[in-house]
Design an enzyme around this catalytic site. Structure first.
Site: not given
Length: 294
Positions: A45, A126, A160
């Site tokens: 990321e 995300k 993440c």
């Protein structure tokens, strides 16, 4: 036996002297993974955040716009590397504003991109922004889960913080995912261990592989990506035929490099059929729904 070598990159950040230096570093990681027989490579990321070291200090909104300017080159470079090597590349995540709402204060996405040797590009935004990303960054959340058919199996991406929410991983597992790719950026040990423990939990719960990649190193003059803490790894269920701890590959903490391991789909099928436990199949969904709907 269906043996698929996948690579998770511990990408070392640091001040850059030129944009070409950044792309040369990327190519060296790809070459290393290729030499190990990898078919798929996962970069972290905020990968392109290292490019901020080429500019003067900026606030978060200015940094997003600065990174957006690299979008076309980012896609072009990774597409070319994928075609030349024949490898599937998850090019970390990149901040951009393509197809974002016009006029909104928050108008950038933190999106992971999968690059295929045939030139295809798939994006995964995300879904869960961290409290800091919500508070201090002009970012928009994604709202879609996808599973991709690839040469190494059915792949999904959880960026993440996304891996800390079991619902997302269960959704993609129900959609057929066999491997979850988790590009991450954590700047401290506590953040890393949250992502690491949740990655291993998702592998156990859903009886699949999780490949975790992250940034390491320091860029003290870049507020947005000033330090990275990671020990990349490839994880499996803690059950036969895998190692007791579920770790099939792990790097050295905070050391620039590439971790490679085989995400063997036959072994995964054996685990799902003959493992000591079957948390993916032994769910009592009717009971859970009773409480959700009460």
């Amino acid at each position: 036996m269906t043996s698929n070598i996948i690579a998770a990159v511990q990408y070392g950040i640091g001040p850059l002297r030129s944009e070409n230096e950044f792309w040369n570093r990327i190519r060296r990681h790809v070459a290393k993974a290729e030499s190990e027989g990898a078919k798929l490579i996962v970069f972290p990321e905020y990968l392109t955040g290292q490019l901020l070291s080429l500019a003067s200090k900026m606030n978060n909104a200015e940094s997003c716009e600065y990174l957006h300017r690299f979008t076309d080159e980012y896609k072009s470079r990774f597409t070319k590397m994928s075609r030349e090597t024949g490898l599937i590349l998850l090019g970390g995540t990149h901040i951009h504003r393509e197809n974002a709402p016009i006029g909104a204060e928050a108008r950038y996405y933190n999106e992971a991109f999968l690059f295929f040797p045939d030139g295809r590009i798939e994006g995964c935004k995300k879904v869960h922004l961290t409290p800091e990303e919500q508070r201090a960054w002009p970012l928009l959340s994604g709202d879609e889960y996808k599973v991709y058919e690839t040469a190494v199996g059915k792949v999904a991406v959880q960026v993440c913080y996304d891996i800390e929410f079991p619902e997302g991983a269960r959704i993609v597992a129900d959609m057929g995912a066999e491997i979850i790719l988790c590009p991450s950026y954590t700047d401290a040990a506590a953040g890393y261990w949250r992502v690491r423990h949740c990655s291993q939990a998702r592998a156990v719960e859903n009886q699949l592989y999780v490949a975790l990649s992250g940034l390491v190193g320091n860029m003290p003059d870049v507020e947005q990506v000033d330090a990275g803490y990671c020990q990349a790894g490839i994880f499996a269920p803690c059950d036969k035929p895998f190692p007791d701890n579920g770790i099939i590959g792990v790097g050295s903490t905070n050391r620039n490099g590439v971790v490679c391991a085989s995400a063997d789909l036959d072994m995964l099928a054996y685990n799902r059929a003959h493992g000591g436990v079957a948390p993916f199949y032994n769910r009592r969904t009717a009971l859970y729904d009773t409480y959700r709907n009460s």
